[in-house]
Design a protein around this motif. Sequence first.
Motif, PDB file in Angstrom:
ATOM      1  N   GLY A   9      24.857  46.957  78.456  1.00 37.74           N
ATOM      2  CA  GLY A   9      25.886  47.761  78.849  1.00 37.74           C
ATOM      3  C   GLY A   9      27.025  46.971  79.617  1.00 37.74           C
ATOM      4  O   GLY A   9      27.026  45.936  79.181  1.00 37.74           O
ATOM      5  N   GLY A  12      25.562  43.933  81.359  1.00 39.41           N
ATOM      6  CA  GLY A  12      24.970  42.646  80.625  1.00 39.41           C
ATOM      7  C   GLY A  12      26.067  41.983  79.948  1.00 39.41           C
ATOM      8  O   GLY A  12      26.208  40.903  79.813  1.00 39.41           O
ATOM      9  N   LEU A 313      28.472  50.795  88.833  1.00 40.37           N
ATOM     10  CA  LEU A 313      28.884  49.533  88.831  1.00 40.37           C
ATOM     11  C   LEU A 313      29.933  49.066  88.226  1.00 40.37           C
ATOM     12  O   LEU A 313      30.414  47.983  87.851  1.00 40.37           O
TER      13      LEU A 313
HETATM   14  C1  LIG Z   1      29.121  59.948  83.913  1.00 44.07           C
HETATM   15  C2  LIG Z   1      29.438  58.941  84.442  1.00 44.07           C
HETATM   16  C3  LIG Z   1      30.120  58.684  85.523  1.00 44.07           C
HETATM   17  C4  LIG Z   1      30.313  57.360  86.279  1.00 44.07           C
HETATM   18  N1  LIG Z   1      31.413  57.201  86.975  1.00 44.07           N
HETATM   19  C5  LIG Z   1      31.619  55.955  87.487  1.00 44.07           C
HETATM   20  C6  LIG Z   1      32.940  55.666  88.137  1.00 44.07           C
HETATM   21  O1  LIG Z   1      33.987  56.649  88.405  1.00 44.07           O
HETATM   22  N2  LIG Z   1      33.195  54.414  88.718  1.00 44.07           N
HETATM   23  C7  LIG Z   1      32.345  53.294  88.516  1.00 44.07           C
HETATM   24  O2  LIG Z   1      32.136  52.417  88.745  1.00 44.07           O
HETATM   25  N3  LIG Z   1      30.945  53.488  87.845  1.00 44.07           N
HETATM   26  C8  LIG Z   1      30.957  54.914  87.334  1.00 44.07           C
HETATM   27  N4  LIG Z   1      29.653  55.288  86.701  1.00 44.07           N
HETATM   28  C9  LIG Z   1      28.342  54.181  86.855  1.00 44.07           C
HETATM   29  C10 LIG Z   1      28.789  53.044  85.774  1.00 44.07           C
HETATM   30  O3  LIG Z   1      29.222  53.735  84.616  1.00 44.07           O
HETATM   31  C11 LIG Z   1      27.364  52.478  85.469  1.00 44.07           C
HETATM   32  O4  LIG Z   1      26.947  51.975  86.975  1.00 44.07           O
HETATM   33  C12 LIG Z   1      27.509  51.245  84.424  1.00 44.07           C
HETATM   34  O5  LIG Z   1      27.974  51.816  83.490  1.00 44.07           O
HETATM   35  C13 LIG Z   1      25.954  50.910  84.384  1.00 44.07           C
HETATM   36  O6  LIG Z   1      26.030  49.858  83.749  1.00 44.07           O
HETATM   37  P1  LIG Z   1      24.886  48.960  83.154  1.00 44.07           P
HETATM   38  O7  LIG Z   1      25.110  47.930  82.221  1.00 44.07           O
HETATM   39  O8  LIG Z   1      24.064  48.673  84.210  1.00 44.07           O
HETATM   40  O9  LIG Z   1      23.941  50.029  82.452  1.00 44.07           O
HETATM   41  P2  LIG Z   1      23.542  50.645  80.806  1.00 44.07           P
HETATM   42  O10 LIG Z   1      25.311  50.804  80.512  1.00 44.07           O
HETATM   43  O11 LIG Z   1      22.967  51.605  80.826  1.00 44.07           O
HETATM   44  O12 LIG Z   1      23.389  49.323  79.963  1.00 44.07           O
HETATM   45  C14 LIG Z   1      22.038  49.234  79.695  1.00 44.07           C
HETATM   46  C15 LIG Z   1      21.730  48.680  78.304  1.00 44.07           C
HETATM   47  O13 LIG Z   1      20.585  48.300  78.257  1.00 44.07           O
HETATM   48  C16 LIG Z   1      20.024  48.730  77.123  1.00 44.07           C
HETATM   49  N5  LIG Z   1      18.349  48.565  77.293  1.00 44.07           N
HETATM   50  C17 LIG Z   1      17.578  49.187  77.807  1.00 44.07           C
HETATM   51  N6  LIG Z   1      16.423  48.963  77.725  1.00 44.07           N
HETATM   52  C18 LIG Z   1      16.590  47.747  76.691  1.00 44.07           C
HETATM   53  C19 LIG Z   1      15.712  46.962  76.221  1.00 44.07           C
HETATM   54  N7  LIG Z   1      14.087  46.998  76.623  1.00 44.07           N
HETATM   55  N8  LIG Z   1      15.914  45.920  75.472  1.00 44.07           N
HETATM   56  C20 LIG Z   1      17.152  45.732  75.337  1.00 44.07           C
HETATM   57  N9  LIG Z   1      18.123  46.537  75.680  1.00 44.07           N
HETATM   58  C21 LIG Z   1      17.865  47.518  76.387  1.00 44.07           C
HETATM   59  C22 LIG Z   1      20.203  50.033  76.914  1.00 44.07           C
HETATM   60  O14 LIG Z   1      20.426  50.440  75.317  1.00 44.07           O
HETATM   61  C23 LIG Z   1      22.085  49.796  77.576  1.00 44.07           C
HETATM   62  O15 LIG Z   1      22.853  49.634  76.403  1.00 44.07           O
HETATM   63  C24 LIG Z   1      29.488  56.412  86.224  1.00 44.07           C
HETATM   64  C25 LIG Z   1      28.466  56.698  85.099  1.00 44.07           C
HETATM   65  C26 LIG Z   1      28.457  57.763  84.569  1.00 44.07           C
HETATM   66  C27 LIG Z   1      27.402  57.898  83.492  1.00 44.07           C
END
Ligand SMILES: Cc1cc2nc3c(=O)[nH]c(=O)nc-3n(C[C@H](O)[C@H](O)[C@H](O)COP(=O)(O)OP(=O)(O)OC[C@H]3O[C@@H](n4cnc5c(N)ncnc54)[C@H](O)[C@@H]3O)c2cc1C
Length: 342
Positions: A9, A12, A313
């Motif tokens: 994501g 990462g 995040l």
């Molecule tokens: C509709 C919406 C609106 C938002 N608005 C805002 C905003 O305005 N401002 C802001 O700052 N944030 C906002 N956010 C929040 C922000 O987008 C998220 O906090 C951020 O994108 C999270 O990123 P991440 O990398 O933690 O998670 P993710 O993007 O979910 O990444 C995790 C990744 O891990 C992978 N994965 C899972 N399990 C495994 C495994 N066992 N092995 C390998 N890969 C795996 C998944 O496939 C995924 O690609 C919003 C979110 C949404 C959905």
Amino acid sequence: MKIGVLGAGVVGLSATVELIRRGIDVTCYEAGTPMAERSAGDSRIFRLAHAYPDMVELAAKARRLYTGWAERAGEALIDEVGTVISGDHTSAWAAAMAAAGAGHEVVEPGSPLLRVPARLSGPALLDPAGGMIRVDRVRTFLVTAAASHLRQARADKIESTPGGVRVWSGPTAEEFDAVLICAGAGTPALAADAGIDAPSALEHHVRFSFPLRPDAPQPPQCLITQHTYQHSSAPGTWAVGADMDPAAVSWEGGREAAELASLAAVTAYVTEELPGVEPRVIDRLYCTHNPGLSDGLQFLRQGPVLAVHGENLFKFAPLLGELLAQSCIDGSTPTDAGPNAA
Ligand SMILES: Cc1cc2nc3c(=O)[nH]c(=O)nc-3n(C[C@H](O)[C@H](O)[C@H](O)COP(=O)(O)OP(=O)(O)OC[C@H]3O[C@@H](n4cnc5c(N)ncnc54)[C@H](O)[C@@H]3O)c2cc1C
């Protein structure tokens, strides 16, 4: 040093790209498509405005790092239209910005400085450094920069070894000196293998997009109200997400019921409070969400395994990349921030 990052994501990938920049041998596992889960879609809100001064300071650092990314990407990654904060929390957030030394202004409803398609009541906080993050551009930048370090594979399980951590993907295992877990909804299961108790409760969340009326103010600022976030996600389009009653979006209740309840609540809100927006849904973005941490950041470590937990995040992405890369290398744990930091 060899580091495994679990999840591509925005978090990462940001850490992976920073580790590559520092010359580290890094592999980023992704079970599906990079940035297609919680980091999906085209846009997010950036803001310096937060409830806590430490979060304002972190956002200011993230903003500077976004500028560095934009130089590397060769295009702007944030449309700096400004973000407006409205609601009972306005004065507390203004105080946090003042304590952090961040530029801001408090204005009355009807001020010519406000360009939002909403009916506001009470003073509003203007965050001029806020704006719309171009998620599509960030995705292209990060995926291109991570390139061959991205491995299309699910991390099924991790286990500690005398020298580090072993990551299992199907029948294949690879050893790393350190592992960073940033797998979004997949984090709690992987973290549990390392003895880390990451919050695992899930909710459904949906953001809906509507047409902006032709006479809506331009270019619209992003807007955070007490229970909603809103911004122009594309020209002529207004995206709205709302805090819902937890019972209406509970994991157990199922995605369909949550989407229907969210649709009804957001459409009613648009009809009543957003005169500059047509209450006709033209797009939606679904994601899972761990409730409870609001804007906070939490870092969890067990030996060579580090996990990150938080909501909203995206705005911190380049900063998280730096903090997490450094901590993977030196074994430290970044300091928690926001509501859980005290
Ligand atoms: C509709 C919406 C609106 C938002 N608005 C805002 C905003 O305005 N401002 C802001 O700052 N944030 C906002 N956010 C929040 C922000 O987008 C998220 O906090 C951020 O994108 C999270 O990123 P991440 O990398 O933690 O998670 P993710 O993007 O979910 O990444 C995790 C990744 O891990 C992978 N994965 C899972 N399990 C495994 C495994 N066992 N092995 C390998 N890969 C795996 C998944 O496939 C995924 O690609 C919003 C979110 C949404 C959905």
